[in-house]
Design an enzyme around this catalytic site. Structure first.
Site, PDB file in Angstrom:
ATOM      1  N   LYS A  35       0.830  -1.205   0.000  1.00 28.19           N
ATOM      2  CA  LYS A  35       0.000   0.000   0.000  1.00 28.19           C
ATOM      3  C   LYS A  35       0.864   1.254   0.000  1.00 28.19           C
ATOM      4  O   LYS A  35       0.604   2.216  -0.725  1.00 28.19           O
ATOM      5  CB  LYS A  35      -0.932  -0.001   1.209  1.00 28.19           C
ATOM      6  CG  LYS A  35      -1.939   1.134   1.225  1.00 28.19           C
ATOM      7  CD  LYS A  35      -2.724   1.170   2.522  1.00 28.19           C
ATOM      8  CE  LYS A  35      -3.573  -0.066   2.704  1.00 28.19           C
ATOM      9  NZ  LYS A  35      -4.352  -0.018   3.969  1.00 28.19           N
ATOM     10  N   GLU A 147     -13.942  11.806  12.330  1.00 28.87           N
ATOM     11  CA  GLU A 147     -14.108  12.105  10.901  1.00 28.87           C
ATOM     12  C   GLU A 147     -15.566  11.915  10.502  1.00 28.87           C
ATOM     13  O   GLU A 147     -16.296  11.130  11.111  1.00 28.87           O
ATOM     14  CB  GLU A 147     -13.189  11.215  10.064  1.00 28.87           C
ATOM     15  CG  GLU A 147     -13.383   9.707  10.259  1.00 28.87           C
ATOM     16  CD  GLU A 147     -14.464   9.112   9.402  1.00 28.87           C
ATOM     17  OE1 GLU A 147     -14.926   9.795   8.454  1.00 28.87           O
ATOM     18  OE2 GLU A 147     -14.874   7.969   9.661  1.00 28.87           O
ATOM     19  N   LEU A 149     -16.467  11.552   6.913  1.00 30.45           N
ATOM     20  CA  LEU A 149     -16.345  11.424   5.460  1.00 30.45           C
ATOM     21  C   LEU A 149     -17.482  10.606   4.872  1.00 30.45           C
ATOM     22  O   LEU A 149     -17.867   9.568   5.412  1.00 30.45           O
ATOM     23  CB  LEU A 149     -15.016  10.752   5.095  1.00 30.45           C
ATOM     24  CG  LEU A 149     -13.721  11.390   5.590  1.00 30.45           C
ATOM     25  CD1 LEU A 149     -12.538  10.728   4.919  1.00 30.45           C
ATOM     26  CD2 LEU A 149     -13.726  12.882   5.339  1.00 30.45           C
ATOM     27  N   SER A 250     -35.148   8.310   1.239  1.00 28.05           N
ATOM     28  CA  SER A 250     -35.349   7.582  -0.016  1.00 28.05           C
ATOM     29  C   SER A 250     -35.442   6.097   0.289  1.00 28.05           C
ATOM     30  O   SER A 250     -34.462   5.469   0.702  1.00 28.05           O
ATOM     31  CB  SER A 250     -34.193   7.856  -0.986  1.00 28.05           C
ATOM     32  OG  SER A 250     -34.173   9.210  -1.361  1.00 28.05           O
ATOM     33  N   GLY A 252     -35.679   2.130  -0.274  1.00 24.21           N
ATOM     34  CA  GLY A 252     -35.011   1.252  -1.225  1.00 24.21           C
ATOM     35  C   GLY A 252     -34.350   0.091  -0.528  1.00 24.21           C
ATOM     36  O   GLY A 252     -34.848  -0.421   0.480  1.00 24.21           O
ATOM     37  N   GLY A 256     -25.445   0.063   3.557  1.00 21.71           N
ATOM     38  CA  GLY A 256     -24.384  -0.918   3.742  1.00 21.71           C
ATOM     39  C   GLY A 256     -23.092  -0.165   3.968  1.00 21.71           C
ATOM     40  O   GLY A 256     -23.082   0.932   4.505  1.00 21.71           O
ATOM     41  N   CYS A 259     -19.248   1.650   7.482  1.00 18.07           N
ATOM     42  CA  CYS A 259     -19.483   2.535   8.633  1.00 18.07           C
ATOM     43  C   CYS A 259     -20.834   2.298   9.296  1.00 18.07           C
ATOM     44  O   CYS A 259     -20.884   1.810  10.429  1.00 18.07           O
ATOM     45  CB  CYS A 259     -19.353   3.995   8.200  1.00 18.07           C
ATOM     46  SG  CYS A 259     -17.666   4.494   7.830  1.00 18.07           S
ATOM     47  N   LYS A 322     -22.653   1.792  -2.556  1.00 14.70           N
ATOM     48  CA  LYS A 322     -23.205   3.073  -2.969  1.00 14.70           C
ATOM     49  C   LYS A 322     -22.460   3.523  -4.209  1.00 14.70           C
ATOM     50  O   LYS A 322     -21.361   3.025  -4.500  1.00 14.70           O
ATOM     51  CB  LYS A 322     -23.071   4.120  -1.857  1.00 14.70           C
ATOM     52  CG  LYS A 322     -21.636   4.478  -1.499  1.00 14.70           C
ATOM     53  CD  LYS A 322     -21.569   5.588  -0.460  1.00 14.70           C
ATOM     54  CE  LYS A 322     -21.998   6.916  -1.021  1.00 14.70           C
ATOM     55  NZ  LYS A 322     -21.789   8.048  -0.078  1.00 14.70           N
ATOM     56  N   ARG A 329     -18.086  -3.561   1.175  1.00 11.12           N
ATOM     57  CA  ARG A 329     -18.332  -4.049   2.528  1.00 11.12           C
ATOM     58  C   ARG A 329     -19.818  -3.964   2.859  1.00 11.12           C
ATOM     59  O   ARG A 329     -20.437  -2.935   2.694  1.00 11.12           O
ATOM     60  CB  ARG A 329     -17.514  -3.241   3.541  1.00 11.12           C
ATOM     61  CG  ARG A 329     -16.015  -3.511   3.476  1.00 11.12           C
ATOM     62  CD  ARG A 329     -15.251  -2.597   4.413  1.00 11.12           C
ATOM     63  NE  ARG A 329     -15.321  -1.206   4.003  1.00 11.12           N
ATOM     64  CZ  ARG A 329     -14.797  -0.197   4.693  1.00 11.12           C
ATOM     65  NH1 ARG A 329     -14.193  -0.435   5.848  1.00 11.12           N
ATOM     66  NH2 ARG A 329     -14.895   1.041   4.242  1.00 11.12           N
TER      67      ARG A 329
END
Length: 434
Positions: A35, A147, A149, A250, A252, A256, A259, A322, A329
């Site tokens: 990495k 955080e 994010l 929304s 649906g 997932g 987080c 998404k 995950r």
């Protein structure tokens, strides 16, 4: 300022590149040599819009580099951001703090007097206080700075955050952190100062609230299906109430990712440890509703195939949890794909960016190089991740290749009137058939 970022996964790599953009010198530390080598070449090992460009700009400036040597970090920086993962423990709901403990153990001997450790990882409430004792023992400070994010928007969320949360017991610690974020503060970003425990709770409480809002409208979708009502119109109507708002209403397939699911489960586990599990029992229902939407999507596919998926061909559009991410995950899309396969269907999956990750973790599924290939000879098409490519696709793109014109919109994002006019049978969670 001279900063380090401990852990260069999704959070850490983004934070490191963004801090350089704010004018700092940054060294990123990771135990994964591959990495580190990848990031040092300017290659981001995951999909996040805008991050590759930001990373390469930082490297080109000479103010960003990556290492596997913790002594390098100790000698090079005075502010250390802790950005390691806190996954769910295997077979449990609780968060696994192995990486946090390992990072702190490696960093402590290298800290210079007066250094600042900044916790950004999502941890169970009470963790920071214990870490602070160890950090303060070497004449350094700890501050907790969670955080917020959003995958797909991580760069913007870091460079233009909606708030800066500072959990600290030391004025020196808070002052140093706000010097790091000076340009953001000058731009008007609100700063909310608090104690460690409250700062730790902010992230999990926010995620619990969002999960609750998503599962609420999905529960209403179940009601709408029972009484032949339309959940999208219902959400539009109640969303006009400024106390409620339309965002995250929304209905649906549900949420997932790495987080929301694990954070609300870890929150429940921590409440149990504190003896206040009854305060968060509603989160169990939130989790259950979320999982039920996946099963209901499979049911809709089965209904479209005459009551059985055995021997049917199913095209799955989407693998990431998404859009604008390659994160699989706890992916609802792949859970549905696997459930259809277990029910006897031949399943082919296509996703614009998550194919490599999906192939690695869901090797039994078949994959296609395009939406058209995935849908060829399909008896039903499942739209499960709302990539722009899928939402804007004209039905005629698939009409000529499918065996039957059946589509399940698991995200309620397709223009169902258009698909119906083009001869497709359209089903969606919480909406009556046209």
């Amino acid at each position: 300022m001279k900063l380090s970022v401990i852990g260069t996964g999704y959070l850490g790599a983004t934070h490191a590149a963004a801090m350089v953009a704010l004018g700092h010198d940054v060294v990123g530390l990771d135990v994964d040599a591959d990495k580190v080598a990848s990031l040092s070449r300017g290659e981001v090992p995951f999909h996040e819009p805008g991050l590759p460009e930001l990373l390469r700009e930082g490297l080109a400036s000479g103010r960003l580099r990556f290492t596997t040597d913790v002594t390098d970090v100790g000698a090079s920086a005075d502010v250390h951001f802790l950005c390691v993962g806190t996954p769910q423990k295997p077979g449990e709901k609780a968060a696994d703090l192995t990486y946090v403990e390992a990072a702190i153990a490696a960093l402590l001997p290298e800290l210079r007097a007066g250094a600042l450790v900044v916790g950004k990882s999502t941890v169970p409430v009470g963790t920071a206080a214990g870490l602070a004792e160890r950090v303060e023992a070497v004449d350094a400070d700890l501050v907790w700075n969670p955080e917020f994010l959003r995958e797909g928007f991580a760069v913007d969320d870091t460079l233009r955050p909606d708030r800066i949360v500072v959990g600290a017991t030391s004025e020196r610690a808070e002052k140093t952190l706000l010097e790091v974020y000076a340009s953001l503060v000058e731009a008007g970003t609100p700063v909310v100062s608090m104690d460690y425990a409250t700062a730790e709770l902010v992230k999990v409480a926010a995620n619990a609230f969002l999960a609750t809002k998503i599962s609420f409208i999905n529960a209403m979708a179940e009601v709408c299906e029972a009484v032949d009502a339309d959940v999208t119109l219902l959400a539009d109507a109640i969303g006009h109430d400024e106390r409620i708002g339309r965002r995250f209403l929304s209905a649906g397939l549900g949420f997932g990712g790495g987080c929301l699911p694990k954070d609300i489960r870890a929150f429940m586990a921590r409440a149990g440890e504190l003896g206040i599990d009854q305060a968060l029992t509603f989160l169990k229902s939130i989790d259950d509703i979320n999982v039920r939407r996946r099963a209901r999507t499979v049911d809709l596919a089965r209904e479209m195939c005459g009551g059985s998926l055995a021997g049917q061909r199913v095209a799955v559009l989407g693998a990431a949890f998404k859009p604008d991410s390659d994160d699989i995950r706890d992916s609802p899309a792949l859970d549905v794909a696997l459930a259809c396969q277990r029910a006897g269907a031949a399943v082919r999956v296509y996703d614009p960016h998550a194919m490599d990750n999906a192939r690695r973790d869901y090797a039994t599924l078949a994959y296609a190089a395009s939406a058209v290939e995935a849908a060829t000879d399909a008896d039903v098409v499942l739209h499960l991740t709302e990539w722009e490519e899928f939402v804007t696709m004209h039905p005629s793109t698939l009409s000529a290749v499918v065996r039957q014109r059946h589509i399940v919109d698991g995200r309620n994002k397709l223009d169902r009137e258009l698909w119906t006019r083009e001869g497709w049978t359209h089903r969606a969670l919480g909406r009556r058939s046209l």
